[in-house]
Design a protein around this motif. Structure first.
Motif, PDB file in Angstrom:
ATOM      1  N   GLN A   1      11.907 -26.896  91.550  1.00  0.00           N
ATOM      2  CA  GLN A   1      11.825 -28.422  91.587  1.00  0.00           C
ATOM      3  C   GLN A   1      12.964 -28.659  90.472  1.00  0.00           C
ATOM      4  OE1 GLN A   1       8.320 -30.522  91.845  1.00  0.00           O
ATOM      5  NE2 GLN A   1       9.605 -32.571  92.426  1.00  0.00           N
ATOM      6  N   VAL A   2      13.950 -29.053  91.113  1.00  0.00           N
ATOM      7  CA  VAL A   2      14.990 -29.820  90.145  1.00  0.00           C
ATOM      8  C   VAL A   2      13.902 -30.937  89.401  1.00  0.00           C
ATOM      9  CG1 VAL A   2      17.387 -31.000  90.145  1.00  0.00           C
ATOM     10  CG2 VAL A   2      17.120 -29.173  92.028  1.00  0.00           C
ATOM     11  N   ARG A   3      14.766 -30.833  87.994  1.00  0.00           N
ATOM     12  CA  ARG A   3      14.828 -32.236  87.415  1.00  0.00           C
ATOM     13  C   ARG A   3      15.647 -32.776  86.353  1.00  0.00           C
ATOM     14  NH1 ARG A   3      11.433 -33.098  81.947  1.00  0.00           N
ATOM     15  NH2 ARG A   3      10.939 -35.137  82.243  1.00  0.00           N
ATOM     16  N   LEU A   4      16.138 -34.335  86.401  1.00  0.00           N
ATOM     17  CA  LEU A   4      17.353 -34.211  85.492  1.00  0.00           C
ATOM     18  C   LEU A   4      16.450 -35.599  85.003  1.00  0.00           C
ATOM     19  CD1 LEU A   4      19.561 -34.948  89.067  1.00  0.00           C
ATOM     20  CD2 LEU A   4      19.613 -32.872  87.108  1.00  0.00           C
ATOM     21  N   VAL A   5      17.280 -35.334  83.890  1.00  0.00           N
ATOM     22  CA  VAL A   5      16.760 -36.547  82.580  1.00  0.00           C
ATOM     23  C   VAL A   5      18.108 -37.365  81.731  1.00  0.00           C
ATOM     24  CG1 VAL A   5      15.113 -36.683  80.801  1.00  0.00           C
ATOM     25  CG2 VAL A   5      14.368 -35.588  82.767  1.00  0.00           C
TER      26      VAL A   5
ATOM     27  N   LEU B   1      27.004 -40.392  78.117  1.00  0.00           N
ATOM     28  CA  LEU B   1      26.128 -40.187  78.621  1.00  0.00           C
ATOM     29  C   LEU B   1      26.057 -38.988  78.929  1.00  0.00           C
ATOM     30  CD1 LEU B   1      25.948 -42.782  81.984  1.00  0.00           C
ATOM     31  CD2 LEU B   1      24.919 -43.442  79.619  1.00  0.00           C
ATOM     32  N   SER B   2      24.307 -38.591  78.757  1.00  0.00           N
ATOM     33  CA  SER B   2      23.877 -36.584  78.861  1.00  0.00           C
ATOM     34  C   SER B   2      22.678 -37.302  79.994  1.00  0.00           C
ATOM     35  CB  SER B   2      23.398 -36.570  77.454  1.00  0.00           C
ATOM     36  OG  SER B   2      23.998 -37.011  76.640  1.00  0.00           O
ATOM     37  N   CYS B   3      22.757 -35.686  80.599  1.00  0.00           N
ATOM     38  CA  CYS B   3      21.532 -35.460  81.842  1.00  0.00           C
ATOM     39  C   CYS B   3      21.832 -33.936  81.108  1.00  0.00           C
ATOM     40  CB  CYS B   3      22.237 -35.827  83.227  1.00  0.00           C
ATOM     41  SG  CYS B   3      21.237 -35.615  84.760  1.00  0.00           S
ATOM     42  N   ALA B   4      20.344 -33.918  81.118  1.00  0.00           N
ATOM     43  CA  ALA B   4      19.606 -32.997  80.767  1.00  0.00           C
ATOM     44  C   ALA B   4      19.117 -31.923  82.653  1.00  0.00           C
ATOM     45  CB  ALA B   4      18.758 -32.483  79.599  1.00  0.00           C
ATOM     46  N   ALA B   5      19.718 -31.309  82.852  1.00  0.00           N
ATOM     47  CA  ALA B   5      19.050 -30.350  84.458  1.00  0.00           C
ATOM     48  C   ALA B   5      18.378 -29.163  83.880  1.00  0.00           C
ATOM     49  CB  ALA B   5      20.285 -30.226  84.948  1.00  0.00           C
ATOM     50  N   SER B   6      16.993 -29.498  85.025  1.00  0.00           N
ATOM     51  CA  SER B   6      16.640 -27.900  85.031  1.00  0.00           C
ATOM     52  C   SER B   6      15.532 -27.518  86.156  1.00  0.00           C
ATOM     53  CB  SER B   6      14.896 -28.229  84.001  1.00  0.00           C
ATOM     54  OG  SER B   6      13.658 -29.186  84.463  1.00  0.00           O
TER      55      SER B   6
ATOM     56  N   CYS C   1      22.004 -39.978  87.198  1.00  0.00           N
ATOM     57  CA  CYS C   1      22.890 -38.560  87.108  1.00  0.00           C
ATOM     58  C   CYS C   1      22.512 -37.905  88.707  1.00  0.00           C
ATOM     59  CB  CYS C   1      22.057 -37.925  86.136  1.00  0.00           C
ATOM     60  SG  CYS C   1      22.769 -36.325  86.308  1.00  0.00           S
ATOM     61  N   ALA C   2      23.226 -37.386  89.312  1.00  0.00           N
ATOM     62  CA  ALA C   2      22.446 -36.426  90.909  1.00  0.00           C
ATOM     63  C   ALA C   2      22.242 -35.164  91.111  1.00  0.00           C
ATOM     64  CB  ALA C   2      22.797 -37.054  91.957  1.00  0.00           C
ATOM     65  N   ALA C   3      22.854 -33.921  91.236  1.00  0.00           N
ATOM     66  CA  ALA C   3      22.798 -32.457  91.572  1.00  0.00           C
ATOM     67  C   ALA C   3      22.708 -32.647  93.186  1.00  0.00           C
ATOM     68  CB  ALA C   3      22.231 -31.771  90.501  1.00  0.00           C
ATOM     69  N   ASP C   4      23.074 -30.598  93.161  1.00  0.00           N
ATOM     70  CA  ASP C   4      23.002 -30.826  94.460  1.00  0.00           C
ATOM     71  C   ASP C   4      23.958 -29.347  94.570  1.00  0.00           C
ATOM     72  OD1 ASP C   4      22.219 -32.246  97.368  1.00  0.00           O
ATOM     73  OD2 ASP C   4      21.830 -30.157  97.550  1.00  0.00           O
TER      74      ASP C   4
ATOM     75  N   GLY D   1      21.212 -34.101  97.098  1.00  0.00           N
ATOM     76  CA  GLY D   1      19.560 -33.996  96.988  1.00  0.00           C
ATOM     77  C   GLY D   1      18.643 -34.600  96.287  1.00  0.00           C
ATOM     78  N   SER D   2      19.133 -34.529  94.642  1.00  0.00           N
ATOM     79  CA  SER D   2      18.394 -34.604  93.775  1.00  0.00           C
ATOM     80  C   SER D   2      18.408 -35.677  92.816  1.00  0.00           C
ATOM     81  CB  SER D   2      17.433 -33.438  92.255  1.00  0.00           C
ATOM     82  OG  SER D   2      17.035 -32.110  93.509  1.00  0.00           O
ATOM     83  N   TRP D   3      17.904 -36.664  92.491  1.00  0.00           N
ATOM     84  CA  TRP D   3      18.505 -37.915  91.365  1.00  0.00           C
ATOM     85  C   TRP D   3      17.657 -37.784  89.817  1.00  0.00           C
ATOM     86  CZ3 TRP D   3      22.420 -40.428  92.840  1.00  0.00           C
ATOM     87  CH2 TRP D   3      23.401 -40.143  93.826  1.00  0.00           C
ATOM     88  N   GLY D   4      17.870 -38.284  89.017  1.00  0.00           N
ATOM     89  CA  GLY D   4      17.498 -38.457  87.694  1.00  0.00           C
ATOM     90  C   GLY D   4      16.328 -40.233  87.898  1.00  0.00           C
ATOM     91  N   GLN D   5      16.197 -40.659  86.856  1.00  0.00           N
ATOM     92  CA  GLN D   5      15.501 -41.912  86.678  1.00  0.00           C
ATOM     93  C   GLN D   5      16.767 -43.163  86.779  1.00  0.00           C
ATOM     94  OE1 GLN D   5      15.519 -39.636  84.191  1.00  0.00           O
ATOM     95  NE2 GLN D   5      16.274 -41.149  82.502  1.00  0.00           N
ATOM     96  N   GLY D   6      17.819 -42.574  86.011  1.00  0.00           N
ATOM     97  CA  GLY D   6      18.756 -43.697  85.828  1.00  0.00           C
ATOM     98  C   GLY D   6      18.596 -44.281  84.403  1.00  0.00           C
TER      99      GLY D   6
END
Length: 129
Positions: free
Chosen positions: A1-5, A20-25, A96-99, A117-122
């Motif tokens: 499951q993609v997680r973006l912070v 801004l930073s976005c850590a993806a896992s 932050c978003a990822a796909d 498809g995947s979004w962070g909390q903002g």
């Protein structure tokens, strides 16, 4: 499951800078497109910038070209948005978003389209004196 912070949002004066930073896992980073979007009060969410992590190809909205720079640290699976010469109209919640690149191509989703498809909390960015 993609997680973006996301992190890095703050109150800054006009003309100032923020990163801004976005850590993806939960993903194979090099196969993904990472994007930054923003939503101001009362407005629709808009694409700001995106980058294909494998090829390094970048895209920017006209409103931020020459002021914002997107980059990645593949070792840290993190995407950054360096924002310079900030203006009050840059005030918004930044997401932050990822796909997966192959999935985006298959679905016909273009750069900066709001269909990732995947979004962070903002994270809140406020530009004000």
């Amino acid at each position: 499951q993609v997680r973006l912070v996301e992190s890095g949002g703050a109150l800054v004066q006009p003309g100032g800078s923020l990163r801004l930073s976005c850590a993806a896992s939960g993903m194979i980073f090099r196969l993904y497109v990472m994007g930054w979007y923003r939503q101001a009060p009362g407005k629709q969410r808009e694409g700001v910038s995106c980058i294909s992590t494998g090829e390094g190809e970048t895209y920017y909205a006209d409103s931020v070209k020459g002021r914002f720079t997107i980059s990645t640290d593949k070792a840290k699976t993190t995407v950054y948005l360096q924002m310079n010469s900030l203006k009050p109209e840059d005030t918004a919640v930044y997401y932050c978003a990822a796909d997966n690149l192959a999935s985006l191509v298959r679905r016909g989703v273009g750069p900066l389209d709001d269909d990732f498809g995947s979004w962070g909390q903002g994270t809140q960015v406020t530009v004000s004196s």
